[in-house]
Design a protein around this motif. Structure first.
Motif, short mmCIF file in Angstrom:
data_model
loop_
_atom_site.label_atom_id
_atom_site.label_comp_id
_atom_site.label_asym_id
_atom_site.label_seq_id
_atom_site.Cartn_x
_atom_site.Cartn_y
_atom_site.Cartn_z
N MET A 535 0.85 -1.20 0.00
CA MET A 535 0.00 0.00 0.00
C MET A 535 0.88 1.25 0.00
SD MET A 535 -3.03 -1.00 2.71
CE MET A 535 -1.93 -1.28 4.11
N PRO A 536 1.51 1.57 -1.13
CA PRO A 536 2.44 2.70 -1.14
C PRO A 536 1.79 4.04 -0.79
CG PRO A 536 2.02 1.88 -3.38
CD PRO A 536 1.46 0.88 -2.44
N SER A 537 0.54 4.25 -1.17
CA SER A 537 -0.12 5.53 -0.84
C SER A 537 -0.38 5.64 0.66
CB SER A 537 -1.42 5.68 -1.62
OG SER A 537 -2.28 4.57 -1.39
N PHE A 538 -0.66 4.51 1.31
CA PHE A 538 -0.79 4.48 2.77
C PHE A 538 0.53 4.91 3.42
CE2 PHE A 538 0.71 1.70 6.21
CZ PHE A 538 -0.09 2.12 7.26
N SER A 539 1.63 4.33 2.95
CA SER A 539 2.94 4.64 3.54
C SER A 539 3.28 6.12 3.36
CB SER A 539 4.02 3.76 2.90
OG SER A 539 3.78 2.40 3.19
N LEU A 540 2.92 6.67 2.22
CA LEU A 540 3.16 8.09 1.97
C LEU A 540 2.39 8.95 2.95
CD1 LEU A 540 4.56 10.11 0.06
CD2 LEU A 540 2.51 10.03 -1.36
N GLU A 541 1.13 8.59 3.23
CA GLU A 541 0.31 9.34 4.18
C GLU A 541 0.87 9.23 5.60
OE1 GLU A 541 -2.47 11.73 5.93
OE2 GLU A 541 -1.96 11.53 3.80
N VAL A 542 1.38 8.06 5.96
CA VAL A 542 1.98 7.89 7.29
C VAL A 542 3.21 8.78 7.42
CG1 VAL A 542 3.14 6.28 8.85
CG2 VAL A 542 1.08 5.57 7.65
N LEU A 543 4.02 8.84 6.37
CA LEU A 543 5.18 9.74 6.38
C LEU A 543 4.75 11.18 6.61
CD1 LEU A 543 7.56 8.57 3.51
CD2 LEU A 543 7.91 8.36 5.96
N LYS A 544 3.68 11.57 5.94
CA LYS A 544 3.17 12.95 6.10
C LYS A 544 2.78 13.21 7.54
CE LYS A 544 -0.75 15.82 4.62
NZ LYS A 544 -2.03 15.79 3.86
N GLN A 545 2.07 12.25 8.16
CA GLN A 545 1.64 12.44 9.55
C GLN A 545 2.80 12.37 10.52
OE1 GLN A 545 -1.96 10.42 10.74
NE2 GLN A 545 -2.85 10.53 8.68
N LEU A 546 3.87 11.67 10.12
CA LEU A 546 5.09 11.65 10.95
C LEU A 546 5.93 12.90 10.71
CD1 LEU A 546 6.25 7.93 10.61
CD2 LEU A 546 5.45 9.07 12.70
N ASN A 547 5.51 13.73 9.73
CA ASN A 547 6.25 14.93 9.36
C ASN A 547 7.64 14.58 8.82
OD1 ASN A 547 6.63 17.71 8.99
ND2 ASN A 547 7.56 17.95 11.02
N MET A 548 7.67 13.55 7.99
CA MET A 548 8.91 13.16 7.33
C MET A 548 8.76 13.43 5.84
SD MET A 548 9.91 9.63 9.27
CE MET A 548 10.41 9.64 11.00
N SER A 549 9.84 13.78 5.20
CA SER A 549 9.81 14.14 3.79
C SER A 549 9.28 13.00 2.94
CB SER A 549 11.21 14.52 3.32
OG SER A 549 11.28 14.58 1.92
N SER A 550 8.52 13.35 1.90
CA SER A 550 8.03 12.33 0.97
C SER A 550 9.18 11.69 0.20
CB SER A 550 7.05 12.95 -0.03
OG SER A 550 7.68 13.96 -0.80
N GLU A 551 10.36 12.31 0.28
CA GLU A 551 11.55 11.72 -0.36
C GLU A 551 12.22 10.70 0.55
OE1 GLU A 551 12.28 12.51 -3.55
OE2 GLU A 551 10.44 13.67 -3.41
N THR A 552 11.68 10.52 1.75
CA THR A 552 12.25 9.53 2.67
C THR A 552 12.32 8.18 1.99
OG1 THR A 552 11.41 10.66 4.62
CG2 THR A 552 11.93 8.33 4.88
N THR A 553 13.47 7.53 2.11
CA THR A 553 13.65 6.23 1.47
C THR A 553 13.55 5.14 2.53
OG1 THR A 553 15.11 7.18 -0.19
CG2 THR A 553 15.22 4.82 0.11
#
Length: 820
Positions: A535-553
């Motif tokens: 679920m890549p879009s889920f992971s992207l949203e979690v990064l956003k809520q963690l306040n981590m860059s969408s470029e996070t690898t």
């Protein structure tokens, strides 16, 4: 790995090439026909499954590329062109009027896969110049090496249409015994799966004019599969083991070999396809089975001019291929034979991952009949893509057909995504986001002493084991098992929160509460990492809520120690980091929504169009008759709501009935005695590896002497619902085989060196057992009919042996017996 905000692999980047010393993985999924919109069965069967594995490979730091594209040549495209009164080329890439919409079939496929977050490195097409070049080069090598022969074949010719009929232009009755399907195609029966020649059909008919065609002679070229048999069998025998081919792929391949290889025609009397570069056959094109798999190579050639570094590099590149079960012989017999025949050093398929069919509600998904939910339909529901991906992957038909139902999708969304995963993440982030005095004011606390905190240490041990199991499953392409394992971490996280009672700790033991919350937010990050392939879009949203860059690898690399670090989840997010704004990740799917979708997607697409037109006409008529009255403020009267109650949906669909749902273990009878109140029953105490023994009641007195029941290893079914038998509760069942008239019964015995408590497995059937089998669902009763012994006295489920780490399970003398 590619960052999780990837748009599905459509952004052009510099092509990757194999890197010496790294693991280089070439991934393909079966090329979908261009002539229609893909349905959910197509998507899970190959494209989505391959995407999950490709994303996992990037997560692990492997050098992986994923190739796919539309299969544009052959009869299917010619058929569609005739239906729509245009040329095959127009079907593939030009706009036309179709159901009042402007469509481009190749572009539609691309758009559907983009919405599903499919991360192709290249999504190409077989109507490219590269396809012609590669296909003709392979053909010339086969000619040079004398693997081709010229033969006259009989082909059906339609006098009405004045043309030879390609395989798919002929329909009739399947000749296979006990099948007799009335709409079998000339190349393959959709019902029984058998590959056919059109002349084998009973009562053949032309697909267009429905007249009966006649047989005429025509010259064609054949690939001499019998002459390539030794090379092919050596490849299959070696690679099916080295690549851990799925059981359904092995069975389909061996069934084909068992029938005996025959020369296979590689040319067809069509206009749309790769031209045959031979003077005598210049009016013909290559048959699609020969041409289409070469599309993987030509699409790679579109991706990079150095394509041979991927496709002619067997020492450094591993080829993984994903497809539905009807495509197996083309990839395990036909395509390998073609490559072997060239005499060149091709990268041959190492691992094949095959799915069975995903069925829809009450029948099969069908592109030709327009039955089911199609890729563009999924988008139109407004159900998020991560929900679709999750549901299809949990329902992936790995060992047997599975069923899509709207009620089951609702159950999985509401219970697993919303109440388990979403609830855990939201609880953690919402508490951290609370202002000081109630929470941590959105700042991650430090957590000294986490290593010695008992509850956290227990959790860390479990999480570490889950991550190891996740990697093991994914390396074997057991995608459903990998997803289930990752979701188990969320369940453990919820239990950890509940047991810690963090809301009390915050007031009574701030240091412990900080450990719990920093560890929990680490689990949130870990879940986003493990679930990114699914679920890549889920992971992207979690990064956003963690306040981590969408470029996070995200990373799960051995070299970086990521797997070992999972045993210390409190280290994933540094103290002092400020999180973003927590929001619910999933939305409940309500009963009325389910009923709406079931109704909307009932019947075929043609039925839906007729229904929609009728509804539109009805609404238009109502609008003409409606008088809009206004009050003094000029407001329109609101229509009253209908009081009619909506019907409630039925219960959620049961999971597929697979042998993996049975918890069969190696047991040791530590004590056996006669039942005090029943002459025909024994009462045994059996060690099944749980620390304490289970009491089991068995009706074996008439068949096995009491002394032979003592200290004996047996196979024990451990997840039947306990039942009282003459006053004693039986907590399991000993498995035994009986002859046809039930006059003789023998115990199914594991090898003497088998470990007590180990699970008896069935190679090719993966999955965790049910905790307790639901008697109402008849799981045991359904599976039991396929439990038997063979002539070698081996205990089998269908044709698969009861297997332990010490070997297979057998009986003493009953062959052809029934096990229960």
């Amino acid at each position: 790995m590619a960052n999780p905000s990837s748009d599905g692999g459509h952004a052009r980047t510099a092509p990757k090439l194999p890197i010496h010393g790294k693991r280089n993985i070439l991934i393909t999924s079966a090329l979908p026909y261009v002539n229609n919109v893909p349905h959910l069965g197509n998507i899970i069967g190959c494209v989505l499954s391959a995407d999950v594995f490709a994303r996992y490979c990037r997560l692990r730091g492997y050098n992986a590329i994923y190739m796919c594209g539309t299969d544009e040549y052959g009869t299917a495209t010619e058929n569609k062109a005739m239906e729509e009164n245009c040329s095959p080329q127009q079907i593939c890439d030009k706009k036309m009027e179709y159901n009042l919409d402007e469509i481009v079939y190749h572009a539609i496929h691309k758009e559907v896969y983009k919405w599903f977050d499919i991360s192709f490195d290249e999504f190409g097409r077989t109507s490219s110049p590269q396809q012609t070049e590669v296909c003709q080069a392979i053909f010339k090598k086969l000619m040079e090496n004398n693997w081709l022969s010229e033969n006259v074949m009989q082909q059906l010719y339609c006098d009405t249409c004045q043309k030879f009929l390609a395989d798919r232009l002929v329909e009739g009755v399947c000749p296979t015994q006990d099948c007799n399907y009335n709409s079998a195609r000339g190349d393959q029966c959709e019902k029984c799966g058998k590959l056919l020649n059109p002349t084998e059909l009973k009562d053949p008919r032309c697909k267009f004019c429905h007249s009966t065609p006649r047989i005429r002679d025509t010259n064609h070229l054949f690939l001499e599969l019998p002459l390539l048999k030794d090379k092919l069998e050596e490849y299959i025998n070696d690679m099916s083991v080295a690549g851990s081919w799925s059981q359904n792929a092995i069975q389909a391949t061996h069934a084909w070999l068992k029938e005996g290889l025959k020369p296979r025609c590689i040319t067809r009397d069509l206009k749309w396809g790769v031209p045959v570069p031979h003077e005598k056959f210049k009016e013909k094109v290559f048959y699609v089975w020969f041409d289409a798999p070469i599309g993987y190579v030509s699409i790679t050639a579109c991706y990079t001019s150095d394509w041979e570094k991927w496709w002619k590099n067997p020492e450094n590149v591993e080829l993984y291929q994903f497809m539905g079960k009807d495509n197996v012989p083309f990839h395990t017999v036909m395509f390998p034979s073609t490559l072997l025949g060239t005499g060149e050093k091709w990268t041959m398929m190492k691992t094949i991952s095959v799915t069975e069919y995903l069925n829809y509600e009450t029948g099969k998904f069908s592109k030709s009949k327009g039955v089911g939910v199609f890729g563009n339909d999924a988008k139109d529901t407004n159900i998020p893509v991560e929900v679709w991906r999750y549901y299809l992957l949990t329902n992936r038909p790995e060992v047997s057909d599975t069923l899509f139902t709207w009620v089951d999708l609702q159950a999985k969304l509401n219970s697993e995504l919303l109440n388990n995963l979403g609830n855990f993440i939201n609880r953690v982030l919402s508490f951290i986001a609370k202002p000081a005095g109630m929470g941590y004011d959105s700042v991650i606390p430090d957590a000294p002493g986490a290593e010695s905190h008992p509850l956290t240490q227990t959790l860390a041990g479990k999480v570490g084991r889950f991550v190891e199991q996740y990697v093991e499953a994914m390396e074997k392409v057991k995608l459903k098992q990998g997803l289930k394992t990752a979701m188990s971490i969320s369940s453990e996280g919820n239990a950890y929160l509940q047991e810690s009672q963090f809301w009390k700790l915050y007031k009574e033991d701030q240091a412990s509460c900080s450990i719990v919350m920093r560890t929990s937010v680490g689990l949130v990050h870990l879940l986003a990492c493990l679930l990114e392939p699914f679920m890549p879009s889920f992971s992207l949203e979690v990064l956003k809520q963690l306040n981590m860059s969408s470029e996070t690898t995200f990373s799960l690399c051995d070299e970086k120690g990521d797997i070992e670090r999972a045993k210390r989840p409190w280290e994933f997010v540094r103290p002092g980091h400020r999180i973003g704004t927590p929001e619910p990740l999933f939305k409940e799917l309500k009963d009325e929504d389910v009923e709406f979708f079931r109704e909307k997607f009932a019947g075929s697409q043609a039925d839906r169009i007729v229904k929609a037109e009728a509804e539109a006409k009805k609404i238009a008529e109502q609008l003409k008759k409606t008088k809009v009255s206004a009050d003094g403020n000029g407001k329109k009267q609101r229509p009253t709501k209908s009081a009619a109650a909506k019907p409630k949906p039925k219960g959620a669909a049961e999971a597929e009935i697979s042998i993996s749902r049975l918890d069969i273990r190696v047991g040791l009878i530590t004590k056996a005695q006669k039942h005090p109140d029943a002459d025909s029953l024994y009462v045994e105490e059996i060690d099944v590896g749980e620390g304490s023994t289970r009491t089991v009641v068995s009706g074996l007195v008439k068949f096995i002497p009491l002394e032979e029941m003592q200290n004996r290893k047996v196979c024990v079914l451990c997840n039947l619902k306990p039942a009282a038998m003459r006053g004693i509760k039986s907590q399991a069942m000993v498995l035994a085989a009986s002859n046809s008239d039930h006059t003789k019964i023998e115990l199914v015995e594991p090898p003497r060196s088998a470990v007590v408590g180990e699970r008896v497995t069935f190679p090719g059937f993966e999955g965790e057992p049910d905790d307790v089998l639901n008697p109402k669902k008849k799981v045991w009763e359904t599976l039991q009919v396929d439990l038997r012994t063979d002539s070698e006295l081996v205990a089998l489920y269908k044709d698969v042996p009861f297997t332990t780490t010490a070997g297979i399970c057998k009986v003493s003398s009953i062959s052809g017996g029934s096990i229960r």
